[in-house]
Design a protein around this motif. Sequence first.
Motif, PDB file in Angstrom:
ATOM      1  N   ALA A   2       8.055   3.998   2.644  1.00  0.00           N
ATOM      2  CA  ALA A   2       9.267   3.460   2.031  1.00  0.00           C
ATOM      3  C   ALA A   2       8.897   2.433   0.968  1.00  0.00           C
ATOM      4  CB  ALA A   2      10.146   2.818   3.096  1.00  0.00           C
ATOM      5  N   MET A   3       9.406   2.630  -0.219  1.00  0.00           N
ATOM      6  CA  MET A   3       9.224   1.668  -1.302  1.00  0.00           C
ATOM      7  C   MET A   3      10.555   1.486  -2.007  1.00  0.00           C
ATOM      8  SD  MET A   3       5.581   2.417  -3.157  1.00  0.00           S
ATOM      9  CE  MET A   3       6.212   3.886  -3.959  1.00  0.00           C
ATOM     10  N   ARG A   4      10.637   0.418  -2.770  1.00  0.00           N
ATOM     11  CA  ARG A   4      11.854   0.130  -3.529  1.00  0.00           C
ATOM     12  C   ARG A   4      11.471  -0.240  -4.953  1.00  0.00           C
ATOM     13  NH1 ARG A   4      15.645  -4.143  -0.833  1.00  0.00           N
ATOM     14  NH2 ARG A   4      16.058  -2.302   0.451  1.00  0.00           N
ATOM     15  N   LEU A   5      12.216   0.301  -5.908  1.00  0.00           N
ATOM     16  CA  LEU A   5      12.082  -0.057  -7.319  1.00  0.00           C
ATOM     17  C   LEU A   5      13.257  -0.941  -7.681  1.00  0.00           C
ATOM     18  CD1 LEU A   5      10.842   0.312 -10.202  1.00  0.00           C
ATOM     19  CD2 LEU A   5      12.332   2.317 -10.422  1.00  0.00           C
ATOM     20  N   ARG A   6      12.959  -2.159  -8.134  1.00  0.00           N
ATOM     21  CA  ARG A   6      14.013  -3.107  -8.481  1.00  0.00           C
ATOM     22  C   ARG A   6      13.859  -3.526  -9.939  1.00  0.00           C
ATOM     23  NH1 ARG A   6      14.867  -8.948  -5.642  1.00  0.00           N
ATOM     24  NH2 ARG A   6      13.064  -8.186  -4.486  1.00  0.00           N
ATOM     25  N   ASN A  24      11.789  -5.401 -17.209  1.00  0.00           N
ATOM     26  CA  ASN A  24      10.620  -5.436 -16.341  1.00  0.00           C
ATOM     27  C   ASN A  24      11.074  -5.098 -14.926  1.00  0.00           C
ATOM     28  OD1 ASN A  24       9.182  -8.370 -17.993  1.00  0.00           O
ATOM     29  ND2 ASN A  24       9.411  -6.295 -18.716  1.00  0.00           N
ATOM     30  N   MET A  25      10.183  -4.551 -14.113  1.00  0.00           N
ATOM     31  CA  MET A  25      10.571  -4.015 -12.816  1.00  0.00           C
ATOM     32  C   MET A  25       9.611  -4.476 -11.737  1.00  0.00           C
ATOM     33  SD  MET A  25      10.730  -0.126 -14.221  1.00  0.00           S
ATOM     34  CE  MET A  25      11.041   0.055 -15.981  1.00  0.00           C
ATOM     35  N   LEU A  26      10.070  -4.370 -10.507  1.00  0.00           N
ATOM     36  CA  LEU A  26       9.241  -4.588  -9.334  1.00  0.00           C
ATOM     37  C   LEU A  26       9.217  -3.327  -8.494  1.00  0.00           C
ATOM     38  CD1 LEU A  26      10.272  -8.086  -7.908  1.00  0.00           C
ATOM     39  CD2 LEU A  26       8.051  -7.483  -8.858  1.00  0.00           C
ATOM     40  N   ILE A  27       8.042  -2.940  -8.030  1.00  0.00           N
ATOM     41  CA  ILE A  27       7.934  -1.947  -6.977  1.00  0.00           C
ATOM     42  C   ILE A  27       7.511  -2.700  -5.729  1.00  0.00           C
ATOM     43  CG2 ILE A  27       6.728   0.099  -6.146  1.00  0.00           C
ATOM     44  CD1 ILE A  27       6.515   1.033  -9.032  1.00  0.00           C
ATOM     45  N   GLU A  28       8.337  -2.593  -4.686  1.00  0.00           N
ATOM     46  CA  GLU A  28       8.132  -3.361  -3.462  1.00  0.00           C
ATOM     47  C   GLU A  28       7.757  -2.419  -2.326  1.00  0.00           C
ATOM     48  OE1 GLU A  28      11.363  -6.861  -3.935  1.00  0.00           O
ATOM     49  OE2 GLU A  28      12.171  -4.832  -4.131  1.00  0.00           O
ATOM     50  N   GLY A  32       6.381  -5.606   2.034  1.00  0.00           N
ATOM     51  CA  GLY A  32       6.814  -6.755   1.248  1.00  0.00           C
ATOM     52  C   GLY A  32       5.879  -7.152   0.130  1.00  0.00           C
ATOM     53  N   ARG A  33       4.891  -6.312  -0.189  1.00  0.00           N
ATOM     54  CA  ARG A  33       4.025  -6.599  -1.329  1.00  0.00           C
ATOM     55  C   ARG A  33       4.696  -6.101  -2.604  1.00  0.00           C
ATOM     56  NH1 ARG A  33      -0.757  -8.496   0.163  1.00  0.00           N
ATOM     57  NH2 ARG A  33      -1.864  -7.866  -1.720  1.00  0.00           N
ATOM     58  N   ARG A  34       4.337  -6.725  -3.750  1.00  0.00           N
ATOM     59  CA  ARG A  34       5.089  -6.479  -4.983  1.00  0.00           C
ATOM     60  C   ARG A  34       4.157  -6.162  -6.153  1.00  0.00           C
ATOM     61  NH1 ARG A  34       7.355 -10.927  -2.404  1.00  0.00           N
ATOM     62  NH2 ARG A  34       9.490 -10.570  -1.647  1.00  0.00           N
ATOM     63  N   LEU A  35       4.432  -5.046  -6.775  1.00  0.00           N
ATOM     64  CA  LEU A  35       3.773  -4.631  -8.013  1.00  0.00           C
ATOM     65  C   LEU A  35       4.758  -4.861  -9.148  1.00  0.00           C
ATOM     66  CD1 LEU A  35       1.648  -3.110  -9.771  1.00  0.00           C
ATOM     67  CD2 LEU A  35       2.746  -0.981  -9.021  1.00  0.00           C
ATOM     68  N   LEU A  36       4.414  -5.733 -10.083  1.00  0.00           N
ATOM     69  CA  LEU A  36       5.251  -6.011 -11.239  1.00  0.00           C
ATOM     70  C   LEU A  36       4.915  -5.001 -12.331  1.00  0.00           C
ATOM     71  CD1 LEU A  36       7.304  -7.913 -12.626  1.00  0.00           C
ATOM     72  CD2 LEU A  36       5.381  -9.383 -13.254  1.00  0.00           C
TER      73      LEU A  36
END
Length: 259
Positions: A2-6, A24-28, A32-36
């Motif tokens: 499960a991941m989320r694109l914000r 700009n986006m975050l993949i979470e 709970g780790r975050r790729l900007l």
Amino acid sequence: MAMRLRFLGSGNAFTVGDGNWQSNMLIESKDGRRLLVDCGSDARLSLAEQGLGATDIDAVYVSHLHSDHIGGLEWLGFSTFFNPAAGRPRMFVEQNRVARLWASSLSGSMSRSGMAKLEDYFDVEPVPADGGFEWEGQRFELTGMLHAMDGPVPLISFGLRFETGRGRFLITSDARFEPERYGALYEWADMIFHDCETTYRTDGVPAPSGIHAHYEELKTLPAGLRAKLWLYHYQPDWRPDAEADGFRGFVAKGQAFEI
């Protein structure tokens, strides 16, 4: 997995108004780790609005070297470097852009009298243009998109494509309208996040820049393809009715997608 694109923002490089920020986006990850995904000049403000700061970013991906995609890297690098409790964020960037990112964009303010280098601030992981990278167990493939022509030289922005248990996803980054070039890629994806400018003259005539796909150009795509597209990187203020035209819609600031 499960991941989320914000979307921290969904506006264009010069967005002022609409209460929006640059795209700009975050993949979470589920942990709970975050790729900007890109760190533009609005990043510290758009992250703060989401209750996040520099130490909440575990990694950053750089699609290309325009300021709405890298203008916040000084802030991110300094904020973690001078924080003894923070680690270096990982940085994924196409391998031929690494030297230029430092020499042409960041070194003037971050080299500290010539003593520092990019690797002092980030764990740099160069990625081949036809390759990809792993983050939190997920594979991301670089996808070169024609952004603009600098005279005879093509300017490529590297989008991302990836496949999860929820489907196949494409983030275009900055791309001109080139359906003949990307037709197979569009067909491959189940959901596409496509940059889209919404520039019109005062008399209502479309005014495409030639460096981003224009809304009126994207409207010419087949209905089945339009139904895959979420649109972002648009101008502030007025926008057409994307859903009525068969798109999924315009992405709103802060909108999140389960991927």
